[in-house]
Scaffold this active site. Structure first.
Site, short mmCIF file in Angstrom:
data_model
loop_
_atom_site.label_atom_id
_atom_site.label_comp_id
_atom_site.label_asym_id
_atom_site.label_seq_id
_atom_site.Cartn_x
_atom_site.Cartn_y
_atom_site.Cartn_z
N GLY A 146 4.31 -10.05 -7.48
CA GLY A 146 5.19 -9.12 -6.77
C GLY A 146 6.00 -8.16 -7.61
O GLY A 146 6.65 -7.27 -7.05
N TYR A 191 -0.53 3.25 3.00
CA TYR A 191 0.90 2.92 2.88
C TYR A 191 1.77 4.16 2.68
O TYR A 191 2.97 4.03 2.41
CB TYR A 191 1.16 2.00 1.68
CG TYR A 191 0.22 0.84 1.54
CD1 TYR A 191 0.26 -0.23 2.45
CD2 TYR A 191 -0.70 0.78 0.51
CE1 TYR A 191 -0.60 -1.31 2.31
CE2 TYR A 191 -1.56 -0.30 0.37
CZ TYR A 191 -1.50 -1.34 1.27
OH TYR A 191 -2.35 -2.41 1.12
N CYS A 221 -13.60 13.09 6.59
CA CYS A 221 -13.36 13.80 7.85
C CYS A 221 -12.22 13.22 8.66
O CYS A 221 -12.42 12.80 9.82
CB CYS A 221 -14.63 13.79 8.68
SG CYS A 221 -15.99 14.44 7.73
N1 LLP Z 1 0.09 -13.94 -5.19
C1 LLP Z 1 -0.14 -13.84 -3.87
C2 LLP Z 1 -0.17 -15.05 -3.05
C3 LLP Z 1 -0.32 -12.57 -3.29
O1 LLP Z 1 -0.52 -12.46 -1.98
C4 LLP Z 1 -0.27 -11.41 -4.10
C5 LLP Z 1 -0.47 -10.07 -3.54
C6 LLP Z 1 -0.06 -11.57 -5.49
C7 LLP Z 1 0.13 -12.85 -5.99
C8 LLP Z 1 -0.02 -10.42 -6.44
O2 LLP Z 1 1.04 -9.58 -6.16
P1 LLP Z 1 1.40 -8.38 -7.14
O3 LLP Z 1 1.90 -8.95 -8.44
O4 LLP Z 1 0.18 -7.57 -7.35
O5 LLP Z 1 2.44 -7.62 -6.40
N2 LLP Z 1 -2.75 -3.66 -1.36
C9 LLP Z 1 -1.31 -3.61 -1.55
C10 LLP Z 1 -0.78 -4.83 -2.25
C11 LLP Z 1 -1.13 -6.13 -1.56
C12 LLP Z 1 -0.59 -7.37 -2.28
C13 LLP Z 1 -1.13 -8.61 -1.69
N3 LLP Z 1 -0.72 -9.84 -2.31
C14 LLP Z 1 -0.95 -2.32 -2.28
O6 LLP Z 1 -1.85 -1.54 -2.59
O7 LLP Z 1 0.22 -2.06 -2.53
#
Ligand code: LLP
Length: 450
Positions: free
Chosen positions: A245, A322, A350
């Site tokens: 996150g 987003y 498109c």
């Molecule tokens: N762990 C779990 C259980 C998760 O669901 C996620 C991301 C992560 C770790 C990794 O999170 P990060 O460090 O990358 O924030 N497609 C979206 C982001 C979706 C994130 C989903 N879960 C975007 O493009 O912003």
């Protein structure tokens, strides 16, 4: 990169944007556009930054493969000692193929199928994060039938708002993820008595692209209190998985500093004596990758120029999905005196949603110029589709002055090969052979109906 975002590994040299030692124009001339480009140096230094900040803790960094699942990227991290956080059998297979040791793999996800659970047990992954009671029962049943014991952690829903985009907030009580904190002690006790599972700890992940430590503090404190309560009830809690996150800078945000994050974790968990698992995705790869496109046309729109590029929402979905901001800059640096003007940058798909930027101030660009999208290393290539029957953009990794295509652009034949027109759909067609004649027949029949 270019203007505001700190992209290690990407910089202008003599006016040409380079990925490490290579001009992007050189790669584009061979690979064609659009393509994704990753800097190995950026990946490595990002990982080293986090690992160093956490080095005094019993930490295991499991790269969240969902952010960028290219085998070369996973392998880069695996060689540095990282594990992997995976959410499907496909990602698990990728992690194994990239050389991640099974004991360093965490299998997360709210809807793992029975087949996926079976596969994970067979592969002997280090931990399966359980997100519901029915999943616990299924896992116990499957593992018992296999004569195995799966090491599990429970994903806790701490009811904390991560203050990020609604679609990527995961820790509020109404979100689909995890098990309510108050229910954990009972379910932990149930699991402890099951033959097919060994509860080893708890996991939490409250969302993605967090720019503030406050929600982390709230969630982590709740988890730490829970660990103490579980232990007081006589349970063994060896591990705490703190999820991912950590937000990055796309434009001018103040990203969370790895050291500040590590300090918070230390403050809350240092004395709890458990192994800490981290699942960073975006913060390790986001600014280590870019998307390179070519300007097809500059169209004089009614209000302002419209720059049409050969990349589209199928290649980089985040702006459409987003409303996300990605920096956009020419690969050939404009002269300092060039006047900027506000333009829209759009793809060829498109629908109006296929717009990367509106009224973006940019130096003048013309057809044939290369335009680069910043911060595209996370949730870029992995979210691509073939919408409008566009081929998936290839991925390139650069290391110093060498590069490799780490995922090739498929051919149109590859794209069509997966599909099949059944003989019964074509008039008089022989079984399994959609002959030209039969296809023509179908076309005529369709027109007849219309
Ligand atoms: N762990 C779990 C259980 C998760 O669901 C996620 C991301 C992560 C770790 C990794 O999170 P990060 O460090 O990358 O924030 N497609 C979206 C982001 C979706 C994130 C989903 N879960 C975007 O493009 O912003």
């Amino acid at each position: 990169m270019p203007v505001s975002t700190p992209h290690i590994g990407f910089a202008y040299v003599d006016g040409d944007l380079r990925a490490e030692g290579l001009a992007l124009s050189r790669i584009a001339a061979t690979v064609g556009t659009p393509f994704y480009c990753y800097s190995r140096q950026a990946l490595t230094s990002g990982y080293a930054g986090l690992a160093t900040a956490l080095s005094h803790l019993p930490a295991m960094i499991c790269f969240a493969v969902k952010a960028n699942s290219n085998l070369a990227v996973i392998s880069t991290f695996a060689q540095l000692g990282a594990g992997a956080d995976v959410v499907s059998e496909g990602e698990l297979r990728r992690a194994l193929a990239a050389g991640v040791p099974p004991e360093r793999i965490v299998f997360s996800g709210v809807g793992k199928t029975r087949d996926e659970l079976r596969f994970a047990i067979e592969a002997d992954v280090g931990q399966i994060n359980v997100e519901s009671e029915p999943e616990l029962d299924a896992l116990n049943e499957i593992a018992s039938a296999m004569g195995r014991t799966a090491r599990i952690s429970f994903r806790v829903n701490p009811d904390v708002d991560a203050h990020t985009h609604d679609k990527i907030s995961t820790g509020r009580r109404q979100d689909k993820f995890g098990i309510a904190l108050a229910k954990i002690p009972d379910i932990y006790a149930r699991a402890a008595a099951m033959p097919g599972v060994t509860p080893a700890g708890v996991a939490v992940h409250i969302g993605s692209q967090l720019l503030d430590l406050t929600p982390y503090r709230a969630a982590f404190e709740r988890v730490a209190t829970l660990v103490t309560a579980l232990r007081a009830a006589g349970h063994t809690v060896e591990r705490v998985d703190l999820g991912g996150g950590i937000g990055i800078r796309y434009r001018d945000e103040d990203a969370i500093d790895f050291q500040d994050y590590a300090d918070l974790v230390t403050e809350i968990f240092n004395d709890l004596d458990c192994q800490l698992i981290f699942e960073p995705g975006r913060s390790l790869v986001g600014n280590a990758g870019i998307l390179v496109s070519t300007v097809l046309y500059v169209k004089e729109g009614e209000d302002r120029p419209i720059v049409v590029v050969d990349a589209a929402m199928n290649d980089l979905k985040r702006p459409a999905m987003y409303g996300a901001y990605h920096e956009i800059a020419p690969a050939r640096q404009a002269p300092a005196e060039a006047a900027e003007r506000a333009v829209d940058v759009v793809g060829p798909i498109c629908e109006t949603g296929d717009t990367f930027a509106i009224r973006r101030k940019m130096p003048p660009v013309t057809a044939g110029d290369l335009l680069v999208f910043g911060s595209a290393g996370a949730y870029g290539a992995v979210m691509a589709s073939q919408y409008n029957s566009r081929l998936l953009a290839p991925e390139v990794m650069v290391d110093g002055d060498k590069y490799a295509v780490v995922r090739a652009r498929p051919s149109y034949d590859d794209m069509l090969a997966m599909e099949h027109v059944p003989a019964w759909l074509t008039r008089g067609g022989a079984e399994d052979s959609a002959t030209e004649e039969a296809a023509k027949g179908a076309e005529t029949a369709t027109r007849g109906v219309a």
